[in-house]
Motif scaffolding. Structure first.
Motif, PDB file in Angstrom:
ATOM      1  N   UNK A   1       0.836  -1.207   0.000  1.00  0.00           N
ATOM      2  CA  UNK A   1       0.000   0.000   0.000  1.00  0.00           C
ATOM      3  C   UNK A   1       0.870   1.256   0.000  1.00  0.00           C
ATOM      4  N   UNK A   2       1.881   1.267   0.859  1.00  0.00           N
ATOM      5  CA  UNK A   2       2.793   2.423   0.935  1.00  0.00           C
ATOM      6  C   UNK A   2       3.471   2.663  -0.414  1.00  0.00           C
TER       7      UNK A   2
ATOM      8  N   UNK B   1      11.767  -7.975   7.238  1.00  0.00           N
ATOM      9  CA  UNK B   1      12.126  -6.796   8.030  1.00  0.00           C
ATOM     10  C   UNK B   1      13.594  -6.418   7.820  1.00  0.00           C
ATOM     11  N   UNK B   2      14.472  -7.408   7.727  1.00  0.00           N
ATOM     12  CA  UNK B   2      15.893  -7.134   7.471  1.00  0.00           C
ATOM     13  C   UNK B   2      16.064  -6.455   6.111  1.00  0.00           C
ATOM     14  N   UNK B   3      15.404  -6.994   5.084  1.00  0.00           N
ATOM     15  CA  UNK B   3      15.500  -6.406   3.741  1.00  0.00           C
ATOM     16  C   UNK B   3      14.961  -4.973   3.742  1.00  0.00           C
ATOM     17  N   UNK B   4      13.855  -4.766   4.425  1.00  0.00           N
ATOM     18  CA  UNK B   4      13.258  -3.434   4.496  1.00  0.00           C
ATOM     19  C   UNK B   4      14.182  -2.464   5.235  1.00  0.00           C
TER      20      UNK B   4
ATOM     21  N   UNK C   1      17.390  -2.524   5.518  1.00  0.00           N
ATOM     22  CA  UNK C   1      18.538  -2.176   4.662  1.00  0.00           C
ATOM     23  C   UNK C   1      18.166  -1.079   3.670  1.00  0.00           C
ATOM     24  N   UNK C   2      17.002  -1.216   3.049  1.00  0.00           N
ATOM     25  CA  UNK C   2      16.561  -0.203   2.073  1.00  0.00           C
ATOM     26  C   UNK C   2      16.232   1.115   2.755  1.00  0.00           C
ATOM     27  N   UNK C   3      15.601   1.047   3.929  1.00  0.00           N
ATOM     28  CA  UNK C   3      15.298   2.275   4.660  1.00  0.00           C
ATOM     29  C   UNK C   3      16.583   3.013   5.001  1.00  0.00           C
ATOM     30  N   UNK C   4      17.603   2.276   5.357  1.00  0.00           N
ATOM     31  CA  UNK C   4      18.888   2.890   5.695  1.00  0.00           C
ATOM     32  C   UNK C   4      19.456   3.661   4.513  1.00  0.00           C
ATOM     33  N   UNK C   5      19.280   3.155   3.306  1.00  0.00           N
ATOM     34  CA  UNK C   5      19.842   3.826   2.130  1.00  0.00           C
ATOM     35  C   UNK C   5      19.157   5.161   1.830  1.00  0.00           C
ATOM     36  N   UNK C   6      17.871   5.297   2.210  1.00  0.00           N
ATOM     37  CA  UNK C   6      17.159   6.545   1.927  1.00  0.00           C
ATOM     38  C   UNK C   6      17.029   7.453   3.153  1.00  0.00           C
ATOM     39  N   UNK C   7      17.479   6.979   4.318  1.00  0.00           N
ATOM     40  CA  UNK C   7      17.383   7.803   5.525  1.00  0.00           C
ATOM     41  C   UNK C   7      16.034   7.736   6.205  1.00  0.00           C
ATOM     42  N   UNK C   8      15.308   6.628   6.021  1.00  0.00           N
ATOM     43  CA  UNK C   8      14.028   6.417   6.712  1.00  0.00           C
ATOM     44  C   UNK C   8      14.270   5.513   7.922  1.00  0.00           C
TER      45      UNK C   8
ATOM     46  N   UNK D   1       6.883  -7.928  -3.542  1.00  0.00           N
ATOM     47  CA  UNK D   1       7.209  -6.680  -2.862  1.00  0.00           C
ATOM     48  C   UNK D   1       8.593  -6.194  -3.273  1.00  0.00           C
ATOM     49  N   UNK D   2       8.687  -4.911  -3.533  1.00  0.00           N
ATOM     50  CA  UNK D   2       9.956  -4.286  -3.862  1.00  0.00           C
ATOM     51  C   UNK D   2      10.343  -3.373  -2.698  1.00  0.00           C
ATOM     52  N   UNK D   3      11.226  -3.847  -1.777  1.00  0.00           N
ATOM     53  CA  UNK D   3      11.595  -3.032  -0.610  1.00  0.00           C
ATOM     54  C   UNK D   3      12.188  -1.669  -0.979  1.00  0.00           C
ATOM     55  N   UNK D   4      12.919  -1.593  -2.081  1.00  0.00           N
ATOM     56  CA  UNK D   4      13.499  -0.311  -2.495  1.00  0.00           C
ATOM     57  C   UNK D   4      12.387   0.677  -2.859  1.00  0.00           C
ATOM     58  N   UNK D   5      11.330   0.175  -3.474  1.00  0.00           N
ATOM     59  CA  UNK D   5      10.197   1.037  -3.839  1.00  0.00           C
ATOM     60  C   UNK D   5       9.467   1.527  -2.591  1.00  0.00           C
ATOM     61  N   UNK D   6       9.349   0.645  -1.585  1.00  0.00           N
ATOM     62  CA  UNK D   6       8.722   1.037  -0.318  1.00  0.00           C
ATOM     63  C   UNK D   6       9.546   2.140   0.336  1.00  0.00           C
ATOM     64  N   UNK D   7      10.860   1.942   0.410  1.00  0.00           N
ATOM     65  CA  UNK D   7      11.750   2.928   1.034  1.00  0.00           C
ATOM     66  C   UNK D   7      11.675   4.266   0.307  1.00  0.00           C
TER      67      UNK D   7
END
Length: 195
Positions: free
Chosen positions: A59-60, A102-105, A107-114, A69-75
């Motif tokens: 949804x996000x 959650x681990x994959x998410x 990692x992606x959040x870390x790359x965008x600063x979320x 699911x594409x974790x990079x797209x979510x981030x």
């Protein structure tokens, strides 16, 4: 529904039932000033928690249900400074699908600063810690009340001054073991009986 939008690295809170983890997470989101999503996972099975997590993240990201699911797209959708809270994570095995996602998410959040804030009655499995690595996690246990905080609660419940003495506060600390829920229950009980 396990997903709801709130107006509103990965801090992981854990602690006893009823100690105030959810309230603390809400205070963190208020202080942070932004919360993109709040997922409540209390009493879910691992399969239900994974479905809930995937549905919320799709949804996000604006992804169709049933698509991978594409974790990079979510981030990217959450963006720099974004925040997602995952509340009341049940106890899952260290190698569960939930932790993999959650681990994959994270990692992606870390790359965008979320950021992701989680709460649970249980500590995060060691293997998940190791897989996230690089200091992306901070874990802390919600603290019990100190005597000064117990005195504040008693005062907030309208306790007479003699109930704010060191001896009575110490008795409350002993009876409740400093647990916020028990301190409040004792204070409520005494207030109902006019102290």
């Amino acid at each position: 529904a396990c997903y709801r939008k709130r107006a509103c690295s990965v801090p992981l809170e854990h602690g006893q039932i009823g100690i105030g983890k959810t309230h603390l997470a809400a205070l963190l989101t208020d202080a942070y000033g932004r919360c993109n999503a709040w997922l409540r996972l209390r009493d879910t099975t691992e399969a239900e928690a994974v479905r809930c997590l995937m549905a919320a993240l799709r949804h996000i990201a604006g992804q169709e249900e049933g698509t991978p699911l594409n974790p990079a797209r979510v981030a990217a959708a959450v963006g720099r400074g974004g925040l997602v809270v995952i509340d009341d994570i049940p106890h899952f095995s260290a190698r569960s699908t939930f932790w993999e996602h959650l681990v994959a998410l994270a990692r992606e959040f870390n790359t965008v600063g979320a950021k992701i804030v989680t709460t649970s009655n249980y500590k995060i499995p060691t293997i998940a810690w190791e897989r996230m690595g690089d200091g992306r996690l901070s874990e802390f246990q919600c603290p019990l009340f100190l005597p000064a905080e117990i005195a504040e609660v008693l005062n907030a419940f309208g306790a007479p001054s003699e109930f704010l003495s060191e001896g009575v506060v110490s008795l409350f600390a002993t009876l409740s073991h400093g647990h916020p829920l028990l301190v409040s229950a004792l204070a409520r009980y005494l207030r109902q009986r006019h102290w």
